[in-house]
Design a protein around this motif. Structure first.
Motif, mmCIF file in Angstrom:
data_model
loop_
_atom_site.group_PDB
_atom_site.id
_atom_site.type_symbol
_atom_site.label_atom_id
_atom_site.label_comp_id
_atom_site.label_asym_id
_atom_site.label_seq_id
_atom_site.Cartn_x
_atom_site.Cartn_y
_atom_site.Cartn_z
ATOM 1 N N ARG A 81 -16.916 90.205 8.744
ATOM 2 C CA ARG A 81 -16.814 89.643 10.090
ATOM 3 C C ARG A 81 -15.887 88.446 10.053
ATOM 4 O O ARG A 81 -15.642 87.860 9.007
ATOM 5 C CB ARG A 81 -18.192 89.188 10.569
ATOM 6 C CG ARG A 81 -19.175 90.315 10.730
ATOM 7 C CD ARG A 81 -20.549 89.794 10.990
ATOM 8 N NE ARG A 81 -20.507 88.810 12.078
ATOM 9 C CZ ARG A 81 -21.576 88.385 12.720
ATOM 10 N NH1 ARG A 81 -22.770 88.821 12.386
ATOM 11 N NH2 ARG A 81 -21.473 87.505 13.690
ATOM 12 N N ASP A 82 -15.410 88.031 11.224
ATOM 13 C CA ASP A 82 -14.487 86.897 11.282
ATOM 14 C C ASP A 82 -15.134 85.563 10.915
ATOM 15 O O ASP A 82 -14.456 84.551 10.776
ATOM 16 C CB ASP A 82 -13.794 86.816 12.638
ATOM 17 C CG ASP A 82 -14.731 86.568 13.810
ATOM 18 O OD1 ASP A 82 -15.948 86.391 13.604
ATOM 19 O OD2 ASP A 82 -14.225 86.550 14.949
ATOM 20 N N ALA A 151 -24.034 94.859 11.418
ATOM 21 C CA ALA A 151 -23.846 93.741 12.346
ATOM 22 C C ALA A 151 -22.717 94.046 13.326
ATOM 23 O O ALA A 151 -21.840 94.855 13.038
ATOM 24 C CB ALA A 151 -23.532 92.461 11.569
ATOM 25 N N ASP A 152 -22.773 93.385 14.451
ATOM 26 C CA ASP A 152 -21.692 93.471 15.431
ATOM 27 C C ASP A 152 -20.838 92.213 15.313
ATOM 28 O O ASP A 152 -21.241 91.225 14.726
ATOM 29 C CB ASP A 152 -22.259 93.567 16.855
ATOM 30 C CG ASP A 152 -22.934 94.900 17.117
ATOM 31 O OD1 ASP A 152 -22.443 95.924 16.575
ATOM 32 O OD2 ASP A 152 -23.936 94.926 17.845
ATOM 33 N N GLY A 153 -19.667 92.257 15.905
ATOM 34 C CA GLY A 153 -18.786 91.098 15.900
ATOM 35 C C GLY A 153 -17.350 91.536 15.763
ATOM 36 O O GLY A 153 -17.027 92.712 15.848
ATOM 37 N N SER A 154 -16.494 90.565 15.511
ATOM 38 C CA SER A 154 -15.072 90.827 15.336
ATOM 39 C C SER A 154 -14.723 90.798 13.862
ATOM 40 O O SER A 154 -15.323 90.041 13.092
ATOM 41 C CB SER A 154 -14.248 89.765 16.077
ATOM 42 O OG SER A 154 -14.437 89.881 17.461
ATOM 43 N N PRO A 155 -13.707 91.565 13.459
ATOM 44 C CA PRO A 155 -13.343 91.624 12.044
ATOM 45 C C PRO A 155 -12.517 90.416 11.603
ATOM 46 O O PRO A 155 -11.789 89.817 12.393
ATOM 47 C CB PRO A 155 -12.493 92.899 11.961
ATOM 48 C CG PRO A 155 -11.853 92.980 13.317
ATOM 49 C CD PRO A 155 -12.904 92.474 14.273
ATOM 50 N N LEU A 156 -12.625 90.089 10.329
ATOM 51 C CA LEU A 156 -11.741 89.121 9.703
ATOM 52 C C LEU A 156 -10.449 89.862 9.369
ATOM 53 O O LEU A 156 -10.481 90.965 8.822
ATOM 54 C CB LEU A 156 -12.377 88.563 8.424
ATOM 55 C CG LEU A 156 -11.581 87.491 7.683
ATOM 56 C CD1 LEU A 156 -11.381 86.252 8.564
ATOM 57 C CD2 LEU A 156 -12.326 87.105 6.399
ATOM 58 N N LEU A 157 -9.317 89.270 9.722
ATOM 59 C CA LEU A 157 -8.020 89.903 9.503
ATOM 60 C C LEU A 157 -7.181 89.057 8.554
ATOM 61 O O LEU A 157 -7.397 87.854 8.420
ATOM 62 C CB LEU A 157 -7.267 90.068 10.819
ATOM 63 C CG LEU A 157 -7.970 90.868 11.911
ATOM 64 C CD1 LEU A 157 -7.154 90.850 13.194
ATOM 65 C CD2 LEU A 157 -8.224 92.295 11.451
ATOM 66 N N TYR A 163 -5.540 84.075 7.019
ATOM 67 C CA TYR A 163 -6.650 84.707 7.724
ATOM 68 C C TYR A 163 -6.419 84.557 9.218
ATOM 69 O O TYR A 163 -5.945 83.521 9.681
ATOM 70 C CB TYR A 163 -7.982 84.063 7.329
ATOM 71 C CG TYR A 163 -8.397 84.415 5.924
ATOM 72 C CD1 TYR A 163 -9.029 85.622 5.650
ATOM 73 C CD2 TYR A 163 -8.139 83.554 4.871
ATOM 74 C CE1 TYR A 163 -9.398 85.963 4.367
ATOM 75 C CE2 TYR A 163 -8.512 83.876 3.582
ATOM 76 C CZ TYR A 163 -9.140 85.086 3.329
ATOM 77 O OH TYR A 163 -9.498 85.417 2.060
ATOM 78 N N ARG A 164 -6.780 85.602 9.941
ATOM 79 C CA ARG A 164 -6.601 85.606 11.400
ATOM 80 C C ARG A 164 -7.858 86.171 12.042
ATOM 81 O O ARG A 164 -8.667 86.833 11.399
ATOM 82 C CB ARG A 164 -5.414 86.487 11.809
ATOM 83 C CG ARG A 164 -4.131 86.227 11.082
ATOM 84 C CD ARG A 164 -3.411 85.008 11.585
ATOM 85 N NE ARG A 164 -2.137 84.863 10.885
ATOM 86 C CZ ARG A 164 -1.060 84.395 11.440
ATOM 87 N NH1 ARG A 164 -1.065 83.992 12.680
ATOM 88 N NH2 ARG A 164 0.046 84.294 10.747
ATOM 89 N N ARG A 165 -7.946 85.929 13.323
ATOM 90 C CA ARG A 165 -9.055 86.453 14.115
ATOM 91 C C ARG A 165 -8.490 87.105 15.358
ATOM 92 O O ARG A 165 -7.437 86.702 15.841
ATOM 93 C CB ARG A 165 -10.017 85.334 14.469
ATOM 94 C CG ARG A 165 -10.861 84.936 13.262
ATOM 95 C CD ARG A 165 -11.315 83.492 13.318
ATOM 96 N NE ARG A 165 -12.024 83.144 12.099
ATOM 97 C CZ ARG A 165 -11.438 82.769 10.963
ATOM 98 N NH1 ARG A 165 -10.137 82.718 10.865
ATOM 99 N NH2 ARG A 165 -12.162 82.477 9.906
ATOM 100 N N LEU A 166 -9.191 88.086 15.889
ATOM 101 C CA LEU A 166 -8.778 88.691 17.151
ATOM 102 C C LEU A 166 -8.939 87.663 18.259
ATOM 103 O O LEU A 166 -9.889 86.887 18.253
ATOM 104 C CB LEU A 166 -9.635 89.912 17.484
ATOM 105 C CG LEU A 166 -9.477 91.130 16.580
ATOM 106 C CD1 LEU A 166 -10.479 92.206 16.994
ATOM 107 C CD2 LEU A 166 -8.063 91.662 16.640
ATOM 108 N N SER A 167 -8.042 87.660 19.193
ATOM 109 C CA SER A 167 -8.196 86.772 20.345
ATOM 110 C C SER A 167 -8.390 87.618 21.585
ATOM 111 O O SER A 167 -7.779 88.670 21.738
ATOM 112 C CB SER A 167 -6.971 85.867 20.501
ATOM 113 O OG SER A 167 -5.810 86.631 20.691
ATOM 114 N N GLY A 168 -9.237 87.106 22.463
ATOM 115 C CA GLY A 168 -9.458 87.742 23.751
ATOM 116 C C GLY A 168 -10.084 89.036 23.640
ATOM 117 O O GLY A 168 -10.243 89.926 24.275
#
Length: 168
Positions: A81-82, A151-157, A163-168
């Motif tokens: 996860r992010d 788990a739910d959430g946004s992925p770590l990129l 390292y980046r995160r999804l936006s929006g």
């Protein structure tokens, strides 16, 4: 205009910059050998086939993890996860102590006995089906024997060395 390499050998740093523009997810691959858990951060995890179910990851041949995963013949993947950048950095660092390396990282042992992170977006457990030479890495292909989405959430990129995160 963007530069283009000639037919001569491609510069290693130029190659790293070019492929670094391909955003990847980040995962921790684990294995268990002789009662000891091994873990390593990767961004080279990929689905290979749906029939049969196959996945792969790449491991550098000089890494301690290389010998352990090839000897064990089983491995697990925890898609991060992010919020897991610290774990990713820890398991990417060379020379970590072998004993107690998973302490402080909530996990459980899956069907194949490999550690899986409790807060992962997805987990995949595999039996090694093939190992291919990939230069200074080995390409480890596994038959998928178990999956979960804990788990739910946004992925770590990972993109362009950061390292980046999804936006929006």
């Amino acid at each position: 205009m963007a530069s283009v390499q000639s037919e001569e050998r491609v510069d290693r740093d130029a190659y790293r910059r070019a492929v670094g523009r391909f955003a990847t997810g980040v995962a921790i691959v684990t294995t268990r050998l002789g009662g000891t858990d091994y873990a390593m951060t990767v961004n080279s995890f990929a689905s290979v086939s749906l029939d049969p179910l196959l996945a792969l990851f790449c491991v550098e041949k000089i890494a301690r993890f290389h010998g352990a995963v090839l000897s064990a013949g089983v491995w697990g993947v925890s898609v991060l996860r992010d919020t897991a950048e610290d774990a990713s950095r820890f398991f990417a660092h060379r020379g970590r102590p072998i004993e107690g390396r998973l302490k402080g990282h909530p996990h459980h042992h899956g069907r194949l006995g490999v550690a899986l992170f409790d807060d992962a977006l997805a987990t995949v457990e595999c039996r090694t089906a093939a190992v291919h030479d990939g230069g200074d890495h080995s390409i480890v292909v596994g038959e998928v024997v178990a999956v979960a989405t804990p788990a739910d959430g946004s992925p770590l990129l990972y993109h362009e060395g950061r390292y980046r995160r999804l936006s929006g």
